[in-house]
Design a protein around this motif. Sequence first.
Motif, short mmCIF file in Angstrom:
data_model
loop_
_atom_site.label_atom_id
_atom_site.label_comp_id
_atom_site.label_asym_id
_atom_site.label_seq_id
_atom_site.Cartn_x
_atom_site.Cartn_y
_atom_site.Cartn_z
N ASP A 60 0.81 -1.22 0.00
CA ASP A 60 0.00 0.00 0.00
C ASP A 60 0.84 1.26 0.00
N ALA A 61 2.08 1.16 0.47
CA ALA A 61 3.00 2.29 0.50
C ALA A 61 4.41 1.74 0.35
N LEU A 62 5.29 2.57 -0.16
CA LEU A 62 6.68 2.16 -0.39
C LEU A 62 7.57 2.65 0.74
N ASP A 76 1.15 3.57 -9.75
CA ASP A 76 1.12 3.75 -8.30
C ASP A 76 1.36 5.18 -7.86
N ALA A 77 0.96 6.14 -8.66
CA ALA A 77 1.15 7.54 -8.29
C ALA A 77 0.41 7.89 -7.01
N GLY A 78 -0.65 7.17 -6.70
CA GLY A 78 -1.44 7.47 -5.51
C GLY A 78 -0.90 6.88 -4.23
N LYS A 79 0.14 6.04 -4.32
CA LYS A 79 0.73 5.46 -3.11
C LYS A 79 1.77 6.40 -2.51
N LEU A 80 1.88 6.37 -1.19
CA LEU A 80 2.84 7.21 -0.49
C LEU A 80 4.20 6.53 -0.37
N ILE A 81 5.23 7.34 -0.20
CA ILE A 81 6.53 6.86 0.24
C ILE A 81 6.64 7.14 1.73
N VAL A 82 6.87 6.09 2.51
CA VAL A 82 7.07 6.23 3.95
C VAL A 82 8.56 6.10 4.21
N MET A 83 9.15 7.13 4.78
CA MET A 83 10.58 7.14 5.06
C MET A 83 10.82 6.44 6.39
N THR A 125 3.32 16.00 -1.69
CA THR A 125 1.99 15.39 -1.63
C THR A 125 2.09 13.88 -1.47
N TRP A 126 3.22 13.30 -1.82
CA TRP A 126 3.36 11.85 -1.86
C TRP A 126 4.04 11.28 -0.61
N ALA A 127 4.31 12.10 0.38
CA ALA A 127 5.09 11.66 1.54
C ALA A 127 4.20 11.22 2.69
N GLY A 128 4.46 10.01 3.17
CA GLY A 128 3.89 9.57 4.43
C GLY A 128 4.77 10.02 5.57
N PRO A 129 4.66 9.42 6.74
CA PRO A 129 5.51 9.82 7.87
C PRO A 129 6.99 9.55 7.61
N ILE A 130 7.83 10.28 8.31
CA ILE A 130 9.27 10.05 8.31
C ILE A 130 9.68 9.56 9.69
#
Length: 369
Positions: A232-234, A282-289, A322-327
């Motif tokens: 769901d997220a990278l 997958d443009a709608g998926k977030l990147i989680v750092m 816009t594409w960033a989840g939590p860090i």
Amino acid sequence: MRTALVRVLLLVAVIVVSLNVTPASAASSYVGRQGIGLNGIDFRASSTVQQAQAARIAGTGAAWVRIEIDWWWVQDGGPSTYNWAGPDGAVAAARARGLNILLLIQKTPPWARTTTNGSTPPTDPAAYARFAATTVARYSPQGVRAYEVWNEPNLWMFWADPLTGKPNVQGYVDLLRAAYPAMKAATPYPITVVAAGLSPWGTTGQSPEGHAVAPLTYLDQMYDLGAGGSFDALGWHPYTAPALPNDVADWNAWSQMSVDFGNPDGTIYQKSARTIMTENGDAGKLIVMTEAGAATAGDPSLTEQAQATAYRQAVDLRLSYTWAGPIFFYETTDRAPLTTVNPDKENYFGVYRNDGSAKPAVAVLQSVP
């Protein structure tokens, strides 16, 4: 001197290449401290220590914590035995402080692998899937809604194929595809399954001996092998030392998330993670750092003040995407007192020194509204 030289080289690199940065039309949905996390509650520690660790994390203002659930630890005794005491304590400590939790599930118990190396993936991906599903069933009713499938499988230290001892993208994709539906089916609650955070290594390709695969290459191969529908997220590990997040370079793991590097003729020679994701639907998926930060001793490292600057840049940049989840900054507290004799950088990633005193980065985190 070395850092100054790196900055000069980075400036030159920015001038001589054309860049395409994925635009951010609005801020991240994980605003302010709701998008800030730390690594730092040890599932092996006593409940007293876990509670102190959780208190320290909450004291920075962070809203999230990443906690490892070690499959080897929990099922060391065999496929029908479970020892949840340590993980239960870590989760309880975090929840008592109101922290959101990302659970990292990794490391294979001896009965599920063919080597003595705990970084060897399981012989049968379904065995991992069963454990991951059991973990979700246990903790999702307690409010844990985010789970990471393994850690840095693009490095041999964390994914040692039983035949080659090296990373194996196909093997990880098989694991992810087995785990994803099992984890989703294990709970009535909505959960986010995060693909393993990928470690920085170079630009593209792999190391000469094959022990490391560049994260962009690894991600591209994951999609080629059909992983897109199984996360769901990278996860991403945008470490930058000795540079900073604002220092744009093709080898900088922070830049690699969203910057396409081009030749003077306008062609792209290195696509960003965001471009690879977009091209694969997958443009709608977030990147989680799931890990970010810098050591303040060892090689490479930053001074404590430069570490604080890196945190400030990371916080501000993340919020603009816009594409960033939590860090999740790595990590809360240094593992050892500072030494000037061959310091091991792995001991000095903390925002607190080993004696509990705060480095300047703590003030940066506490300033986030």
